[in-house]
Design a protein around this motif. Structure first.
Motif, PDB file in Angstrom:
ATOM      1  N   CYS A   1       0.837  -1.203   0.000  1.00 46.66           N
ATOM      2  CA  CYS A   1       0.000   0.000   0.000  1.00 46.66           C
ATOM      3  C   CYS A   1       0.873   1.255   0.000  1.00 46.66           C
ATOM      4  O   CYS A   1       0.599   2.216  -0.732  1.00 46.66           O
ATOM      5  CB  CYS A   1      -0.938   0.011   1.210  1.00 46.66           C
ATOM      6  SG  CYS A   1      -2.394  -1.043   1.016  1.00 46.66           S
TER       7      CYS A   1
ATOM      8  N   ILE B   1      -1.185   3.987  -1.375  1.00 41.87           N
ATOM      9  CA  ILE B   1      -2.577   3.717  -1.014  1.00 41.87           C
ATOM     10  C   ILE B   1      -2.739   3.835   0.500  1.00 41.87           C
ATOM     11  O   ILE B   1      -1.889   3.335   1.247  1.00 41.87           O
ATOM     12  CB  ILE B   1      -2.980   2.303  -1.479  1.00 41.87           C
ATOM     13  CG1 ILE B   1      -3.003   2.250  -3.008  1.00 41.87           C
ATOM     14  CG2 ILE B   1      -4.333   1.895  -0.916  1.00 41.87           C
ATOM     15  CD1 ILE B   1      -3.191   0.858  -3.551  1.00 41.87           C
TER      16      ILE B   1
ATOM     17  N   ASP C   1      -7.229   1.296   4.260  1.00 35.99           N
ATOM     18  CA  ASP C   1      -8.057   0.510   3.348  1.00 35.99           C
ATOM     19  C   ASP C   1      -7.598  -0.941   3.223  1.00 35.99           C
ATOM     20  O   ASP C   1      -8.156  -1.711   2.452  1.00 35.99           O
ATOM     21  CB  ASP C   1      -8.052   1.153   1.950  1.00 35.99           C
ATOM     22  CG  ASP C   1      -8.632   2.558   1.958  1.00 35.99           C
ATOM     23  OD1 ASP C   1      -9.508   2.821   2.798  1.00 35.99           O
ATOM     24  OD2 ASP C   1      -8.206   3.380   1.132  1.00 35.99           O
TER      25      ASP C   1
ATOM     26  N   ASP D   1     -10.107  -3.826   3.516  1.00 36.27           N
ATOM     27  CA  ASP D   1     -10.941  -3.998   2.324  1.00 36.27           C
ATOM     28  C   ASP D   1     -10.216  -4.843   1.289  1.00 36.27           C
ATOM     29  O   ASP D   1     -10.803  -5.742   0.683  1.00 36.27           O
ATOM     30  CB  ASP D   1     -11.285  -2.634   1.709  1.00 36.27           C
ATOM     31  CG  ASP D   1     -12.273  -1.845   2.563  1.00 36.27           C
ATOM     32  OD1 ASP D   1     -13.043  -2.480   3.307  1.00 36.27           O
ATOM     33  OD2 ASP D   1     -12.262  -0.609   2.486  1.00 36.27           O
TER      34      ASP D   1
ATOM     35  N   TRP E   1     -11.449  -8.389  -0.357  1.00 38.43           N
ATOM     36  CA  TRP E   1     -11.604  -8.568  -1.800  1.00 38.43           C
ATOM     37  C   TRP E   1     -10.673  -9.666  -2.320  1.00 38.43           C
ATOM     38  O   TRP E   1     -11.084 -10.514  -3.102  1.00 38.43           O
ATOM     39  CB  TRP E   1     -11.291  -7.252  -2.531  1.00 38.43           C
ATOM     40  CG  TRP E   1     -12.225  -6.135  -2.227  1.00 38.43           C
ATOM     41  CD1 TRP E   1     -13.540  -6.235  -1.862  1.00 38.43           C
ATOM     42  CD2 TRP E   1     -11.919  -4.727  -2.249  1.00 38.43           C
ATOM     43  NE1 TRP E   1     -14.072  -4.971  -1.656  1.00 38.43           N
ATOM     44  CE2 TRP E   1     -13.112  -4.034  -1.888  1.00 38.43           C
ATOM     45  CE3 TRP E   1     -10.780  -3.988  -2.537  1.00 38.43           C
ATOM     46  CZ2 TRP E   1     -13.169  -2.638  -1.818  1.00 38.43           C
ATOM     47  CZ3 TRP E   1     -10.829  -2.596  -2.460  1.00 38.43           C
ATOM     48  CH2 TRP E   1     -12.014  -1.932  -2.104  1.00 38.43           C
TER      49      TRP E   1
ATOM     50  N   ALA F   1     -16.195  -3.754  -6.627  1.00 42.56           N
ATOM     51  CA  ALA F   1     -15.757  -2.818  -5.585  1.00 42.56           C
ATOM     52  C   ALA F   1     -14.280  -2.485  -5.741  1.00 42.56           C
ATOM     53  O   ALA F   1     -13.873  -1.314  -5.604  1.00 42.56           O
ATOM     54  CB  ALA F   1     -16.021  -3.421  -4.204  1.00 42.56           C
ATOM     55  N   MET F   2     -13.481  -3.486  -6.050  1.00 40.83           N
ATOM     56  CA  MET F   2     -12.047  -3.250  -6.177  1.00 40.83           C
ATOM     57  C   MET F   2     -11.733  -2.394  -7.406  1.00 40.83           C
ATOM     58  O   MET F   2     -10.889  -1.494  -7.350  1.00 40.83           O
ATOM     59  CB  MET F   2     -11.307  -4.585  -6.243  1.00 40.83           C
ATOM     60  CG  MET F   2      -9.809  -4.453  -6.042  1.00 40.83           C
ATOM     61  SD  MET F   2      -9.068  -6.055  -5.667  1.00 40.83           S
ATOM     62  CE  MET F   2      -7.364  -5.562  -5.348  1.00 40.83           C
TER      63      MET F   2
ATOM     64  N   TYR G   1     -12.606   1.216  -6.697  1.00 38.30           N
ATOM     65  CA  TYR G   1     -11.619   1.816  -5.811  1.00 38.30           C
ATOM     66  C   TYR G   1     -10.347   2.179  -6.584  1.00 38.30           C
ATOM     67  O   TYR G   1      -9.807   3.276  -6.445  1.00 38.30           O
ATOM     68  CB  TYR G   1     -11.277   0.860  -4.671  1.00 38.30           C
ATOM     69  CG  TYR G   1     -10.287   1.451  -3.694  1.00 38.30           C
ATOM     70  CD1 TYR G   1     -10.711   2.167  -2.581  1.00 38.30           C
ATOM     71  CD2 TYR G   1      -8.917   1.320  -3.913  1.00 38.30           C
ATOM     72  CE1 TYR G   1      -9.808   2.735  -1.702  1.00 38.30           C
ATOM     73  CE2 TYR G   1      -7.997   1.890  -3.043  1.00 38.30           C
ATOM     74  CZ  TYR G   1      -8.448   2.589  -1.942  1.00 38.30           C
ATOM     75  OH  TYR G   1      -7.553   3.164  -1.086  1.00 38.30           O
TER      76      TYR G   1
ATOM     77  N   ALA H   1     -10.836   5.195  -8.927  1.00 42.47           N
ATOM     78  CA  ALA H   1     -10.898   6.457  -8.168  1.00 42.47           C
ATOM     79  C   ALA H   1      -9.512   6.862  -7.686  1.00 42.47           C
ATOM     80  O   ALA H   1      -9.144   8.051  -7.699  1.00 42.47           O
ATOM     81  CB  ALA H   1     -11.846   6.300  -6.980  1.00 42.47           C
ATOM     82  N   LEU H   2      -8.729   5.877  -7.274  1.00 44.08           N
ATOM     83  CA  LEU H   2      -7.377   6.137  -6.798  1.00 44.08           C
ATOM     84  C   LEU H   2      -6.494   6.684  -7.919  1.00 44.08           C
ATOM     85  O   LEU H   2      -5.730   7.639  -7.730  1.00 44.08           O
ATOM     86  CB  LEU H   2      -6.781   4.846  -6.245  1.00 44.08           C
ATOM     87  CG  LEU H   2      -5.488   4.965  -5.450  1.00 44.08           C
ATOM     88  CD1 LEU H   2      -5.745   5.654  -4.119  1.00 44.08           C
ATOM     89  CD2 LEU H   2      -4.899   3.570  -5.224  1.00 44.08           C
TER      90      LEU H   2
ATOM     91  N   SER I   1      -5.108   0.126 -14.621  1.00 45.49           N
ATOM     92  CA  SER I   1      -5.924  -0.426 -13.528  1.00 45.49           C
ATOM     93  C   SER I   1      -5.641  -1.919 -13.343  1.00 45.49           C
ATOM     94  O   SER I   1      -5.624  -2.416 -12.210  1.00 45.49           O
ATOM     95  CB  SER I   1      -7.414  -0.182 -13.780  1.00 45.49           C
ATOM     96  OG  SER I   1      -7.827  -0.705 -15.019  1.00 45.49           O
TER      97      SER I   1
END
Length: 387
Positions: free
Chosen positions: A142, A147, A151, A154, A158, A178-179, A182, A185-186, A218
């Motif tokens: 992270c 990141i 989080d 989460d 996932w 969901a992943m 995320y 958006a990141l 991504s």
């Protein structure tokens, strides 16, 4: 040929090694039914596995797998494409995921490890997976990607759904959605405010006029998040289990810390964190280990079995902490060899050095252990220890 149905048997999940040993002797390439209902050819001997991992006739294009298509936002990474796309992606990612960047993480890895051990101190018993083996690599990856560590739970949830067995199929679409949301958006946030982290580097990296597309970007973050912690969680957990099941191993390593690099390679060989390779598809009929695999068939290389092959590793079922010749396949082989292997080794060296120093009397707190479901990851669900 009969289809092997043993892969979903709880006794097999608890200890698959005897079955793999029998297969290596009596039929090293077998058609088996996977927990998700798909049939695949399993390659179990070392020499066959090494050749298969480097055979260009075994394609990594996951969209060719029946029922294996995944959202484009997470399927355009290095593990899911062939050259020339693979060559380009690996070159672009390697430009930011450098040996210098990894080595520069050492002080921070040591600090995180000390903080986790501080949190364990004073307690009589902990789950070593929850308290140590999981939070260390997820916090490192992270921070490497930039990141928020808040989080990380989460990501664990996932990741467990996405890499574990077929019983998680109903939850998989929700976890994947969901992943992806995320990650996107990141990326958008980091594009607005770039920093000195790997994600910012991936956004900005280019090779002449070439750069990562949005789906490739991504997908790469998805791969780094999952592969970047799953292997190390289970390397630390499995390695600790190997040491604690025979006290002489623990004491020998404590007495001679110089053995640690070779011991980590032996953990990777003996009870590696990844049981099988990801899917490969035969693009034409081909012979593997004396068996003809038809075109279009799914092939899985069983790394866990290849690494216990007596033909390659004398005393393969013994833990030899100072094994000198150890060309195991725990990180794969060929063009798809794990890019993060140096980071996993670094984290494991720091983790075991500090764990043994801080808690020299560490002992197992129960023999009733359960292994994670599915055949991709080889790791314990929990590892209770007395400090």
């Amino acid at each position: 040929m009969a289809i092997e149905e043993v892969l979903t048997d709880p006794a097999f999940r608890a200890d698959p090694h005897p079955v793999y040993a029998q297969w290596r002797r009596t039929g090293p390439v077998r058609l088996a039914r996977l927990p998700n209902g798909l049939d695949a050819w399993l390659v179990t001997r070392y020499d066959d596995a090494r050749k298969a991992l480097a055979d260009p006739r075994l394609s990594k294009a996951v969209h060719a797998v029946p029922g294996g298509s995944v959202n484009a936002a997470v399927s355009h990474h290095m593990l899911a494409v062939d050259p020339p796309d693979h060559t380009r992606l690996r070159r672009l990612v390697s430009a930011t995921f450098t040996a210098r960047r990894i080595e520069a993480l050492r002080p921070r890895i040591e600090q995180i490890t000390d903080e986790l051990l501080d949190g364990m101190a004073g307690r009589e018993q902990v789950d070593l997976i929850d308290a140590f083996a999981f939070p260390l690599p997820i916090q490192v990856i992270c921070e490497l990607l930039g990141i928020p560590s808040d989080d990380r739970d989460d990501f664990r949830a996932w990741s467990n759904v996405l890499v574990n067995g077929a019983q998680f199929d109903k939850e998989r679409p929700g976890a994947l959605t969901a992943m992806i949301a995320y990650i996107k958006a990141l990326i958008a946030q980091r594009r607005e405010t770039p920093g000195d982290d790997l994600l910012s580097g991936l956004i900005g990296v280019r090779d002449q006029e070439d750069r990562l597309t949005e789906d490739e970007l991504s997908s790469m973050v998805f791969l780094l998040l999952i592969a970047g912690h799953e292997t190390t969680v289970n390397l630390i957990g499995n390695g600790a289990h190997v040491l604690l099941t025979d006290r002489s191993r623990w004491e020998r390593l404590r007495a001679d810390p110089g053995l640690l690099p070779s011991a980590i390679e032996e953990f990777l060989r003996f009870e590696g964190p990844v049981e099988t390779s990801t899917f490969r598809i035969a693009t034409e009929p081909l012979e593997i280990g004396g068996t003809t695999v038809p075109a279009g068939a799914v092939v899985l290389v069983v790394l866990l079995s290849a690494n216990r092959d007596e033909q390659r590793f004398p005393g393969a079922d013994d833990v030899v902490l100072d094994r000198s010749q150890n060309p195991h396949l725990a990180f794969g082989h060929g063009i798809h060899y794990c890019l993060g292997a140096p980071l996993a080794r670094l984290e494991a060296q720091v983790a075991f050095t500090k764990l043994m120093d801080r808690f020299p009397d560490l002992r197992p707190a129960g023999a009733d252990l359960s292994w994670r479901p599915g055949i991709l990851i080889r790791g314990l669900s929990s590892l209770p220890v007395r400090l």
